[in-house]
Design a protein around this motif. Sequence first.
Motif, PDB file in Angstrom:
ATOM      1  N   ILE A 155       0.560  13.388  -2.992  1.00  0.00           N
ATOM      2  CA  ILE A 155       1.898  13.429  -3.601  1.00  0.00           C
ATOM      3  C   ILE A 155       1.808  13.868  -5.057  1.00  0.00           C
ATOM      4  CG2 ILE A 155       3.933  12.045  -4.211  1.00  0.00           C
ATOM      5  CD1 ILE A 155       3.264  10.245  -1.824  1.00  0.00           C
ATOM      6  N   ASN A 156       0.819  13.321  -5.768  1.00  0.00           N
ATOM      7  CA  ASN A 156       0.632  13.647  -7.177  1.00  0.00           C
ATOM      8  C   ASN A 156      -0.846  13.927  -7.427  1.00  0.00           C
ATOM      9  OD1 ASN A 156       0.455  13.851  -9.938  1.00  0.00           O
ATOM     10  ND2 ASN A 156       1.265  11.801 -10.373  1.00  0.00           N
ATOM     11  N   PRO A 157      -1.239  15.198  -7.421  1.00  0.00           N
ATOM     12  CA  PRO A 157      -2.663  15.550  -7.593  1.00  0.00           C
ATOM     13  C   PRO A 157      -3.261  15.044  -8.899  1.00  0.00           C
ATOM     14  CG  PRO A 157      -1.394  17.437  -6.844  1.00  0.00           C
ATOM     15  CD  PRO A 157      -0.402  16.381  -7.212  1.00  0.00           C
ATOM     16  N   ASN A 158      -2.417  14.723  -9.875  1.00  0.00           N
ATOM     17  CA  ASN A 158      -2.912  14.269 -11.174  1.00  0.00           C
ATOM     18  C   ASN A 158      -3.080  12.753 -11.254  1.00  0.00           C
ATOM     19  OD1 ASN A 158      -2.955  16.916 -12.282  1.00  0.00           O
ATOM     20  ND2 ASN A 158      -0.729  16.798 -12.581  1.00  0.00           N
ATOM     21  N   ALA A 159      -2.802  12.034 -10.180  1.00  0.00           N
ATOM     22  CA  ALA A 159      -2.937  10.576 -10.186  1.00  0.00           C
ATOM     23  C   ALA A 159      -4.381  10.189 -10.514  1.00  0.00           C
ATOM     24  CB  ALA A 159      -2.537  10.011  -8.833  1.00  0.00           C
ATOM     25  N   ASP A 160      -4.527   9.220 -11.397  1.00  0.00           N
ATOM     26  CA  ASP A 160      -5.854   8.786 -11.849  1.00  0.00           C
ATOM     27  C   ASP A 160      -5.864   7.254 -11.886  1.00  0.00           C
ATOM     28  OD1 ASP A 160      -8.380   8.652 -12.868  1.00  0.00           O
ATOM     29  OD2 ASP A 160      -7.899   9.512 -14.826  1.00  0.00           O
ATOM     30  N   THR A 183       0.832  -1.205   0.000  1.00  0.00           N
ATOM     31  CA  THR A 183       0.000   0.000   0.000  1.00  0.00           C
ATOM     32  C   THR A 183       0.866   1.255   0.000  1.00  0.00           C
ATOM     33  OG1 THR A 183      -1.757  -1.171   1.179  1.00  0.00           O
ATOM     34  CG2 THR A 183      -1.807   1.240   1.247  1.00  0.00           C
ATOM     35  N   GLN A 184       1.922   1.219   0.790  1.00  0.00           N
ATOM     36  CA  GLN A 184       2.831   2.371   0.846  1.00  0.00           C
ATOM     37  C   GLN A 184       3.465   2.627  -0.518  1.00  0.00           C
ATOM     38  OE1 GLN A 184       6.562   1.872   3.101  1.00  0.00           O
ATOM     39  NE2 GLN A 184       6.102   3.809   4.147  1.00  0.00           N
ATOM     40  N   LYS A 185       3.905   1.572  -1.175  1.00  0.00           N
ATOM     41  CA  LYS A 185       4.522   1.727  -2.497  1.00  0.00           C
ATOM     42  C   LYS A 185       3.522   2.281  -3.513  1.00  0.00           C
ATOM     43  CE  LYS A 185       8.020  -1.926  -1.998  1.00  0.00           C
ATOM     44  NZ  LYS A 185       8.555  -3.205  -2.548  1.00  0.00           N
ATOM     45  N   VAL A 186       2.299   1.792  -3.452  1.00  0.00           N
ATOM     46  CA  VAL A 186       1.262   2.275  -4.370  1.00  0.00           C
ATOM     47  C   VAL A 186       0.989   3.755  -4.131  1.00  0.00           C
ATOM     48  CG1 VAL A 186      -1.175   2.079  -4.997  1.00  0.00           C
ATOM     49  CG2 VAL A 186       0.189   0.003  -4.657  1.00  0.00           C
ATOM     50  N   GLU A 187       0.819   4.126  -2.872  1.00  0.00           N
ATOM     51  CA  GLU A 187       0.510   5.523  -2.545  1.00  0.00           C
ATOM     52  C   GLU A 187       1.651   6.467  -2.902  1.00  0.00           C
ATOM     53  OE1 GLU A 187      -2.588   4.713   1.181  1.00  0.00           O
ATOM     54  OE2 GLU A 187      -0.536   5.387   1.592  1.00  0.00           O
ATOM     55  N   GLN A 188       2.881   5.970  -2.829  1.00  0.00           N
ATOM     56  CA  GLN A 188       4.035   6.798  -3.159  1.00  0.00           C
ATOM     57  C   GLN A 188       4.305   6.862  -4.652  1.00  0.00           C
ATOM     58  OE1 GLN A 188       7.136   5.062  -0.761  1.00  0.00           O
ATOM     59  NE2 GLN A 188       6.528   6.201   1.082  1.00  0.00           N
ATOM     60  N   GLY A 189       3.486   6.198  -5.449  1.00  0.00           N
ATOM     61  CA  GLY A 189       3.611   6.298  -6.900  1.00  0.00           C
ATOM     62  C   GLY A 189       4.669   5.392  -7.498  1.00  0.00           C
ATOM     63  N   GLN A 190       4.968   4.275  -6.834  1.00  0.00           N
ATOM     64  CA  GLN A 190       5.977   3.353  -7.365  1.00  0.00           C
ATOM     65  C   GLN A 190       5.375   2.213  -8.172  1.00  0.00           C
ATOM     66  OE1 GLN A 190       7.846   3.033  -3.147  1.00  0.00           O
ATOM     67  NE2 GLN A 190       9.495   2.488  -4.544  1.00  0.00           N
ATOM     68  N   VAL A 240      -6.204   6.177  -3.171  1.00  0.00           N
ATOM     69  CA  VAL A 240      -6.114   7.225  -4.198  1.00  0.00           C
ATOM     70  C   VAL A 240      -6.029   8.603  -3.549  1.00  0.00           C
ATOM     71  CG1 VAL A 240      -7.309   8.308  -6.132  1.00  0.00           C
ATOM     72  CG2 VAL A 240      -7.275   5.807  -5.933  1.00  0.00           C
ATOM     73  N   ASP A 241      -6.785   8.808  -2.484  1.00  0.00           N
ATOM     74  CA  ASP A 241      -6.725  10.097  -1.779  1.00  0.00           C
ATOM     75  C   ASP A 241      -5.309  10.363  -1.269  1.00  0.00           C
ATOM     76  OD1 ASP A 241      -9.383  10.555  -2.257  1.00  0.00           O
ATOM     77  OD2 ASP A 241     -10.067   9.939  -0.264  1.00  0.00           O
ATOM     78  N   ASN A 242      -4.685   9.344  -0.698  1.00  0.00           N
ATOM     79  CA  ASN A 242      -3.303   9.503  -0.208  1.00  0.00           C
ATOM     80  C   ASN A 242      -2.329   9.702  -1.366  1.00  0.00           C
ATOM     81  OD1 ASN A 242      -4.060   9.250   2.478  1.00  0.00           O
ATOM     82  ND2 ASN A 242      -3.783   7.031   2.494  1.00  0.00           N
TER      83      ASN A 242
END
Length: 542
Positions: free
Chosen positions: A336-341, A309-316, A330-332
């Motif tokens: 870090i990246n407001p454009n994450a979709d 979960t941490q890796k996913v939230e950090q965009g890895q 997704v909220d978390n």
Amino acid sequence: MNRKRVLSIALATALVFVVACSNDAGVKEEENGGAQTPPAEGAKDPGASSGAETPAAAPEEPATIEVERGFSVSVDIPPPEQDVILQTIRKDLNIDLKYAFTFGKSDDWRAKMGARVAANDLPEAIMYFNLGDYRKAQADGYLLPLNDVFNLETMPANIKSYVTEGMLYYITDPNGEYHGLPSRPPSLSNGLFIRKDWLEKLDLAMPTTTDELKDVMIAFANRDPDGNGKKDTYAFSASGSSMQQQLWWQFLSAFTGDVRGTYWVDDAGALRGGLASPEMRQYLQFMHDLMKEGALDPDFATNTLDRVTQKVEQGQVGIFYNAGYPTAIVDNMKTINPNADVVVLPPVTGPAGQASNNGKTIAPNGVLGITVKLKDQPEKVRKIIELVDWMTGDVGEELLTFGAEGVSHKKTNGVVTEFIAGKESNYLAAYSLVGTPALKEKPEAVKVFYPDPFLYEQQMMLLGDRPKYGSVFALGQAKEPTELAADLNKYAGEMMMKFIYGNVPLDDANWNEYVETYMTTYKGQEYLDIVTAELKKNGVLK
């Protein structure tokens, strides 16, 4: 004739007597072709007024039924005067339903049940959320056999809408007897999710086949989808070392035909699949290629769920598994990246056909066991069956889905339009003795729970993921030889890891050695022979 069979026949006979007595008023009418027998000349018409009031019969006392139930989390049980569900059950069914809850760890519930059994302090019914506990209770002998009183010919219509012959077979003991009422199969809305913004940045389309998925996953690892100029992303991450966990099911089923890679029967009536099949080798080669390209997180064998979960939230990570749309993740991620979709990754098509994240199954989500306390109380057995039928009917289903109007939901023109989450409604799942109500999967109910159009669309996509095929075990076509399965699965799981990581090359020599060891040393052939014989006995294979 064994003792359990005698109990079942005796209960069936008693139930016939109970039903006959309850219908006695109509017998005389039927004997005269539906016409009432007129009173003899000079005799009083029993329906005529005598001029004196006949005392009204005392109301029948409600049937008290205690259900022992474990539940994984604590919930807020409403006070009796506000408990609309129990009040309605008492009014509609004349049942005084009492739940004996144990919240939290399942071992605490098992300890409590063990003490009650030892003290001969049995409730009328026990809700088994784990089939292993139910099967132990069957073997221990404190559940009532129900074959003669609850079957496809005698069960009420609402229950019959979901109970099948295979489901009843699934919950039988070695003597062919079942001792409870099965719940609905689990309602599943699990899936793989993909970073849509990564697809758009790399100018990639949503993959629809395993070949396209492979290309996307390699691109996620090697083409800098987060734009930070570093090679620090993976296409997929998971937790745990078992390759048959649901996290992997879409990949597995695309190649092997079954979400766990085990045996299934195709449209031509042929037995397919298995952990030593050529299709399994194809799947392992696919995964090994992804590992070699850096598309798989190399730590998946040792990852914890929190770490993933941490890796996913950090965009890895670009693709990951979740039970339902991952709103909190997704909220978390957006901090870090407001454009994450993030969107659902629709099941792809592979060599075995369309994949799935959810196994097709008739396996019940639980079993309501009826105890031997009721061996001489057939009217209570009938009441429990009536209760379960009510819970799967319109009134019960709506109450178990939405709770009390004005408290946990609001209606407009008689239609539920808003669900009020919180302590006023968190007990609904704990009250259900039939699993998740079917109403909860219908579009009109999904809109209530997911009023946001995007989340509604995502949830409907997840609910629409229903595979065509299922394993012979999940469909109740055969029972898995559990005495052989543990060692087989352990060995296969270890070798899957070695093949995927490349610790053992996936060449002909090593694969043939694996198959030989699986089939002989670990008795895979004996396992297959047992399953095949049972499938033939049950008419599934010719």
